[in-house]
Design an enzyme around this catalytic site. Sequence first.
Site, PDB file in Angstrom:
ATOM      1  N   ASP A   1       0.843  -1.333   0.213  1.00 27.23           N
ATOM      2  CA  ASP A   1       0.040   0.007  -0.028  1.00 27.23           C
ATOM      3  C   ASP A   1       0.817   1.303   0.003  1.00 27.23           C
ATOM      4  OD1 ASP A   1      -2.274  -1.341   0.017  1.00 27.23           O
ATOM      5  OD2 ASP A   1      -2.539  -1.107   2.203  1.00 27.23           O
TER       6      ASP A   1
ATOM      7  N   ASP B   1     -12.041  11.177   6.371  1.00 21.01           N
ATOM      8  CA  ASP B   1     -12.177   9.831   6.950  1.00 21.01           C
ATOM      9  C   ASP B   1     -12.623   8.895   5.735  1.00 21.01           C
ATOM     10  OD1 ASP B   1     -14.699  10.421   6.796  1.00 21.01           O
ATOM     11  OD2 ASP B   1     -15.296   9.755   8.768  1.00 21.01           O
ATOM     12  N   ASN B   2     -12.504   9.235   4.522  1.00 20.87           N
ATOM     13  CA  ASN B   2     -12.737   8.345   3.425  1.00 20.87           C
ATOM     14  C   ASN B   2     -11.326   7.961   2.819  1.00 20.87           C
ATOM     15  OD1 ASN B   2     -15.477   8.268   3.391  1.00 20.87           O
ATOM     16  ND2 ASN B   2     -15.451  10.391   2.820  1.00 20.87           N
TER      17      ASN B   2
ATOM     18  N   GLN C   1     -14.549  11.480  16.102  1.00 26.11           N
ATOM     19  CA  GLN C   1     -13.787  11.796  14.819  1.00 26.11           C
ATOM     20  C   GLN C   1     -12.550  12.087  14.642  1.00 26.11           C
ATOM     21  OE1 GLN C   1     -16.278  11.456  12.128  1.00 26.11           O
ATOM     22  NE2 GLN C   1     -14.778  11.823  10.679  1.00 26.11           N
TER      23      GLN C   1
ATOM     24  N   ASP D   1     -11.061  -4.721   6.414  1.00 26.52           N
ATOM     25  CA  ASP D   1     -10.007  -5.853   6.428  1.00 26.52           C
ATOM     26  C   ASP D   1      -9.757  -6.297   8.095  1.00 26.52           C
ATOM     27  OD1 ASP D   1      -9.854  -5.788   3.815  1.00 26.52           O
ATOM     28  OD2 ASP D   1      -7.954  -4.886   3.983  1.00 26.52           O
TER      29      ASP D   1
END
Length: 358
Positions: A31, A143-144, A302, A313
Amino acid sequence: QILRIFASDRQNIQLVLYQNALFGMGNPLLDICAVVDKDFLDKYGLKTNDQILAEEKHKEMFEEIVKKFKVEYHAGGATQNSVKVAQWMIQEPHKVATFFGCIGKDKFGKILKEKAEEAHVEAHYYEQTEEPTGTCAACITGDNRSLVANLAAANCYKKEKHLDLEENWKLVEKAQVYYIAGFFLTVSLESILKVAKHASENNKIFCLNLSAPFICEFFKEALMKVMPYVDILFGNETEAATFAQERGFETEDIEEIAKKAQSLPKENKKRQRIVVFTQGKEGTVMTKGDKVETFPVLKIDQSEIVDTTGAGDAFVGGFLSQLVQDKTFEQCIRAGHYAANVIIRHAGCTFPEKPDFH
């Protein structure tokens, strides 16, 4: 007398976990994580919360993200993340989790091998030289996260070159629980079917994840070939909705979708299919018998969310860690929620040294 003692003591007997009890197979990817801006997403036509395979137009993106933003490299790939989290939750013994996938003989491949070892996962990679190790750009906004996978070597996994080899197949046979993310349907359907049929014929547990809307849409034939062998089906709310649309379920109600997915044809009649759908910060839905239950997730502020890349995952990893120990499904969900809650406080699918789950 002895039998009576044994019966009363059964609750107290701890199931002894053994190595290779959990088997995962999928796309090992490195990643490349970065916090990006909306302009970057727009430039490459990316949605804020999606998973796609890289196309020609994304080639430059992998170079630009490294040049333009501060990137972090993490060992990734959905299935590999999940088995790693499961192993982390279990702690001892090491190597309860086994992982198969394909990498290149290169620097990134070497990193993946090292990271698997650090995580105490027994990774057996099929190494080839035609393609470099696969990568996945995790483009984070708020947070995406938008994931773009360049499978490369991961796409070169071959059943006859790896899975069928006696020493490898022995590891498959040792397992009791199997997990494969839907992403692997684009790579080697025959490998998935071989493992799924083995699980079904031996009354072991085979788990599959819908993984992404594009899997439900463009790989639905492959998905439906595997479905009869699926004992536990995972997915999130977006994937569930796409799956329902493609199957003509004619409902947008997530509980109804779960029920309909549960009642699709199944080979091994000894186990009723369980369907588990996560919904981000909303509760997780699970079928149980002819009921559907919703379990609230752990609250998190948040401001404490660093990166939601590995949340799904991690949920599966937590779930599997208890499943392989024969715990109740409620306990599996609790562990899934715990693991996801930990992982979203860290960058990538990374975690602290030890879990604090009871």
